[in-house]
Design an enzyme around this catalytic site. Structure first.
Site, mmCIF file in Angstrom:
data_model
loop_
_atom_site.group_PDB
_atom_site.id
_atom_site.type_symbol
_atom_site.label_atom_id
_atom_site.label_comp_id
_atom_site.label_asym_id
_atom_site.label_seq_id
_atom_site.Cartn_x
_atom_site.Cartn_y
_atom_site.Cartn_z
ATOM 1 N N GLU A 88 -17.291 -8.038 -42.707
ATOM 2 C CA GLU A 88 -17.643 -9.438 -42.450
ATOM 3 C C GLU A 88 -18.531 -9.569 -41.210
ATOM 4 O O GLU A 88 -19.074 -10.624 -40.932
ATOM 5 C CB GLU A 88 -16.367 -10.295 -42.306
ATOM 6 C CG GLU A 88 -15.403 -9.897 -41.196
ATOM 7 C CD GLU A 88 -14.451 -8.752 -41.574
ATOM 8 O OE1 GLU A 88 -14.881 -7.818 -42.288
ATOM 9 O OE2 GLU A 88 -13.301 -8.774 -41.117
ATOM 10 N N PHE A 145 -18.323 -1.829 -40.465
ATOM 11 C CA PHE A 145 -19.518 -2.495 -39.939
ATOM 12 C C PHE A 145 -20.616 -1.522 -39.547
ATOM 13 O O PHE A 145 -21.779 -1.884 -39.459
ATOM 14 C CB PHE A 145 -19.142 -3.360 -38.717
ATOM 15 C CG PHE A 145 -18.930 -2.564 -37.452
ATOM 16 C CD1 PHE A 145 -20.007 -2.161 -36.676
ATOM 17 C CD2 PHE A 145 -17.652 -2.180 -37.049
ATOM 18 C CE1 PHE A 145 -19.819 -1.401 -35.518
ATOM 19 C CE2 PHE A 145 -17.457 -1.425 -35.901
ATOM 20 C CZ PHE A 145 -18.554 -1.034 -35.135
ATOM 21 N N CYS A 176 -19.197 7.465 -37.083
ATOM 22 C CA CYS A 176 -17.999 8.291 -37.290
ATOM 23 C C CYS A 176 -18.296 9.744 -36.955
ATOM 24 O O CYS A 176 -17.388 10.538 -36.756
ATOM 25 C CB CYS A 176 -17.523 8.170 -38.723
ATOM 26 S SG CYS A 176 -18.768 8.674 -39.897
ATOM 27 N N GLU A 187 -9.869 7.034 -30.355
ATOM 28 C CA GLU A 187 -11.272 6.778 -30.708
ATOM 29 C C GLU A 187 -11.752 5.532 -29.971
ATOM 30 O O GLU A 187 -11.142 4.477 -30.084
ATOM 31 C CB GLU A 187 -11.405 6.550 -32.223
ATOM 32 C CG GLU A 187 -12.840 6.345 -32.643
ATOM 33 C CD GLU A 187 -12.995 5.923 -34.106
ATOM 34 O OE1 GLU A 187 -12.257 5.034 -34.554
ATOM 35 O OE2 GLU A 187 -13.872 6.480 -34.788
ATOM 36 N N LYS A 204 -16.646 -4.997 -51.029
ATOM 37 C CA LYS A 204 -16.221 -5.919 -49.958
ATOM 38 C C LYS A 204 -16.771 -5.330 -48.659
ATOM 39 O O LYS A 204 -16.173 -4.450 -48.053
ATOM 40 C CB LYS A 204 -14.689 -5.984 -49.932
ATOM 41 C CG LYS A 204 -14.092 -7.264 -49.375
ATOM 42 C CD LYS A 204 -14.457 -7.583 -47.957
ATOM 43 C CE LYS A 204 -13.723 -6.760 -46.929
ATOM 44 N NZ LYS A 204 -14.301 -6.942 -45.556
ATOM 45 N N SER A 210 -11.387 2.120 -39.981
ATOM 46 C CA SER A 210 -10.500 2.665 -38.945
ATOM 47 C C SER A 210 -9.240 3.270 -39.569
ATOM 48 O O SER A 210 -8.841 2.899 -40.684
ATOM 49 C CB SER A 210 -10.129 1.557 -37.959
ATOM 50 O OG SER A 210 -9.462 0.527 -38.654
HETATM 51 P P1 NAD Z 1 -12.141 -1.616 -39.822
HETATM 52 O O1 NAD Z 1 -11.050 -0.729 -40.291
HETATM 53 O O2 NAD Z 1 -11.835 -2.656 -38.815
HETATM 54 O O3 NAD Z 1 -12.781 -2.416 -41.068
HETATM 55 C C1 NAD Z 1 -13.184 -1.735 -42.239
HETATM 56 C C2 NAD Z 1 -13.024 -2.665 -43.425
HETATM 57 O O4 NAD Z 1 -11.640 -3.005 -43.579
HETATM 58 C C3 NAD Z 1 -13.790 -3.964 -43.291
HETATM 59 O O5 NAD Z 1 -14.355 -4.295 -44.538
HETATM 60 C C4 NAD Z 1 -12.722 -4.967 -42.876
HETATM 61 O O6 NAD Z 1 -12.970 -6.272 -43.340
HETATM 62 C C5 NAD Z 1 -11.462 -4.415 -43.520
HETATM 63 N N1 NAD Z 1 -10.253 -4.677 -42.714
HETATM 64 C C6 NAD Z 1 -10.197 -4.807 -41.360
HETATM 65 N N2 NAD Z 1 -8.910 -5.016 -40.961
HETATM 66 C C7 NAD Z 1 -8.164 -4.993 -42.081
HETATM 67 C C8 NAD Z 1 -6.763 -5.136 -42.319
HETATM 68 N N3 NAD Z 1 -5.893 -5.341 -41.330
HETATM 69 N N4 NAD Z 1 -6.326 -5.057 -43.598
HETATM 70 C C9 NAD Z 1 -7.196 -4.845 -44.604
HETATM 71 N N5 NAD Z 1 -8.528 -4.705 -44.442
HETATM 72 C C10 NAD Z 1 -9.013 -4.777 -43.198
HETATM 73 O O7 NAD Z 1 -13.330 -0.652 -39.337
HETATM 74 P P2 NAD Z 1 -14.678 -1.068 -38.628
HETATM 75 O O8 NAD Z 1 -14.383 -1.470 -37.235
HETATM 76 O O9 NAD Z 1 -15.456 -1.977 -39.498
HETATM 77 O O10 NAD Z 1 -15.452 0.358 -38.637
HETATM 78 C C11 NAD Z 1 -15.320 1.313 -37.628
HETATM 79 C C12 NAD Z 1 -14.360 2.406 -38.039
HETATM 80 O O11 NAD Z 1 -14.814 3.055 -39.223
HETATM 81 C C13 NAD Z 1 -14.255 3.511 -36.995
HETATM 82 O O12 NAD Z 1 -12.915 3.860 -36.836
HETATM 83 C C14 NAD Z 1 -15.053 4.658 -37.607
HETATM 84 O O13 NAD Z 1 -14.673 5.950 -37.168
HETATM 85 C C15 NAD Z 1 -14.752 4.470 -39.057
HETATM 86 N N6 NAD Z 1 -15.731 5.142 -39.914
HETATM 87 C C16 NAD Z 1 -15.351 6.286 -40.533
HETATM 88 C C17 NAD Z 1 -16.256 6.955 -41.351
HETATM 89 C C18 NAD Z 1 -15.861 8.228 -42.030
HETATM 90 O O14 NAD Z 1 -16.652 8.763 -42.809
HETATM 91 N N7 NAD Z 1 -14.662 8.730 -41.803
HETATM 92 C C19 NAD Z 1 -17.554 6.440 -41.518
HETATM 93 C C20 NAD Z 1 -17.892 5.254 -40.863
HETATM 94 C C21 NAD Z 1 -16.980 4.605 -40.066
#
Ligand code: NAD
Length: 439
Positions: free
Chosen positions: A175, A148, A280, A381, A172, A225
């Site tokens: 959401e 997000f 991040c 985090e 994808k 994450s």
């Molecule tokens: P998230 O992991 O909750 O969601 C990321 C994506 O995965 C979304 O599209 C979501 O719909 C999907 N998703 C969520 N739960 C899932 C599950 N159980 N099974 C399969 N798919 C699932 O992450 P977020 O809260 O949207 O984003 C924040 C996280 O992203 C933080 O941890 C941040 O550090 C990380 N991030 C990392 C980088 C990097 O370059 N390493 C860059 C940006 C963000």
């Protein structure tokens, strides 16, 4: 109520009746409904990509590059619109949103050079009378699953290169803020990209699982994450897919006793509290070395209190809300845990209330002093505007601390000592000297 469909084959369409609310984080009000796609939506996506693939893969790299050049121009022309879409669903300030679109645009620009980037290699006589050559070919349908916090930039890390290489791409998006992906896809169609080469499918875990299980998808890029990154990496690798999965972070910024303290504090404001800490690359740990600690904490506290926390529609806003009510509560829980575990709370963001936006998901800048390695707020985090200050006696202790953390994405140091700077960049996980440019 605005309905956010999928973008398949150049059309906004969805079959599933299932929806999820999309909120304006500044007000806490529902502003749209997004489709949570089903099997039929997924089949439609894959069929569209399969139909588009051969033609696109056989389009010359030069012609593909021309489409990307037009796309670059269209994004430049639409930066304000894209930034507003990002801010309205994510909550970050307009400047932050614009910066993130510009960062994504850099990848489009890079991908315009694809005729050159795709060149192969040739080696003569690798064995007697045997020459060897390599070529770069499209893989087929590639997919991106994105978080997000950067609804424009992170998808744009992925799809411009994949598409420039002759692949189809299925995105994808998160959401929680899905509209930007649809706008990015519409602009690509306007630039002349054939229908089906870039499709966007909305949804959550169910759609992610369909992507992982699909035999038609050859590779997956994930950013989000760490637990989800691990899941996607393992499940995709098991099925023979190429997969890259980028997870969470805990970034340290070391301030040495010889640092220019005001410069360090300025840098910390943007790095720790910009985008409400939902980056991040956000700095979530400041390591104060030696006798600079008291002054540093005092100056951070003074300056952080002056940050203007407000919705993105306020042009003076320096920090917006966090993404959702759940996330706000999670961050507030971490603050409570930090207190219970004995950290010294100098600024409490739980008290933040914005007049006229009482239901918004605001958390103010939060500062903990005297944090130690065993505390939950240090180990995990938080992904919010919470800065932990850890005090260390000397450079060696600071370096050890940074290198021992299980997360790392980017770390930085403020010092006037060029020798120490070099040591950091070459001998440790620390990859940057100075401060990340705020995006
Ligand atoms: P998230 O992991 O909750 O969601 C990321 C994506 O995965 C979304 O599209 C979501 O719909 C999907 N998703 C969520 N739960 C899932 C599950 N159980 N099974 C399969 N798919 C699932 O992450 P977020 O809260 O949207 O984003 C924040 C996280 O992203 C933080 O941890 C941040 O550090 C990380 N991030 C990392 C980088 C990097 O370059 N390493 C860059 C940006 C963000």
């Amino acid at each position: 109520m605005k309905k956010i469909h999928n973008y398949i084959n150049g059309n906004k369409i969805s079959y599933s009746d299932s929806i999820l609310d999309v909120d304006d984080p500044s007000t806490g009000e529902k502003i749209a409904e997004v489709t949570m796609s089903n099997n039929e939506d997924f089949k439609n996506t894959i069929n569209s990509s399969l139909n588009a693939f051969d033609n696109w893969a056989n389009t010359t790299p030069l012609k593909r590059s021309r489409v990307l050049s037009r796309y670059k121009k269209l994004i430049e022309d639409n930066i304000e619109i894209l930034a507003k879409i990002v801010s309205s669903e994510h909550g970050k300030t307009l400047e932050d949103a614009k910066g993130s679109v510009i960062r994504g645009l850099e990848v489009v620009e890079f991908a315009c050079g694809i005729p050159h980037l795709l060149k192969g290699e040739f080696s003569q006589n690798v064995g007697t009378n045997i020459d060897s050559w390599s070529i770069r070919q499209p893989l087929g349908i590639t997919a991106g699953i994105t978080p997000f916090n950067f609804p424009a930039m992170v998808p744009m890390w992925m799809f411009p290169i994949s598409i420039a290489c002759g692949n189809c791409f299925v995105l994808k998006p998160s959401e929680k803020d899905p509209s930007c992906a649809i706008k990015l896809a519409e602009l690509f169609t306007e630039a002349g990209l054939p229908d089906g080469v870039f499709n966007v499918i909305n949804g959550g875990k169910e759609v992610v699982d369909m992507i992982i299980e699909s035999q038609d998808i050859s590779s997956i890029s994930f950013v989000g994450s760490t637990p989800v990154a691990k899941y996607i990496y393992e499940e995709s690798a098991k099925r023979g897919k190429r997969v890259q999965a980028l997870g969470g972070a805990k970034n340290h910024l070391v301030v040495m006793p010889d640092a220019n303290i005001d410069q360090a504090v300025d840098g910390i404001m943007g790095a720790a509290f910009g985008s409400a800490g939902e980056r991040c690359m956000a700095v979530s740990v400041a390591v104060a070395v030696g006798n600079i600690a008291d002054k540093l904490v005092e100056k951070i506290q003074d300056k952080a209190q002056t940050l203007k926390v407000a919705p993105w529609t306020d042009k003076d806003s320096e920090m917006g809300p966090v993404i959702s009510k759940d996330h706000k509560l999670k961050i507030e829980d971490y603050i409570t845990i930090g207190l219970k575990e004995g950290a010294n709370l100098k600024l409490d963001g739980r008290k933040c209330k914005i007049q006229g936006y009482e239901n918004g998901y605001f958390v103010g800048p939060t500062l903990f002093d005297n944090v130690d390695e065993k505390m939950t707020i240090y180990k995990e985090e938080i992904f919010g505007p919470v800065l932990c200050v850890v005090r260390k006696d000397n450079y060696d202790q600071a370096l050890k601390l940074v290198n021992n953390h299980k997360y790392g994405n980017g770390s930085s140091i403020y010092t006037s000592d060029g020798e120490v700077s070099r040591h950091f960049t070459t001998n440790s996980k620390i990859g940057m000297v100075g401060v990340n440019e705020p995006i």
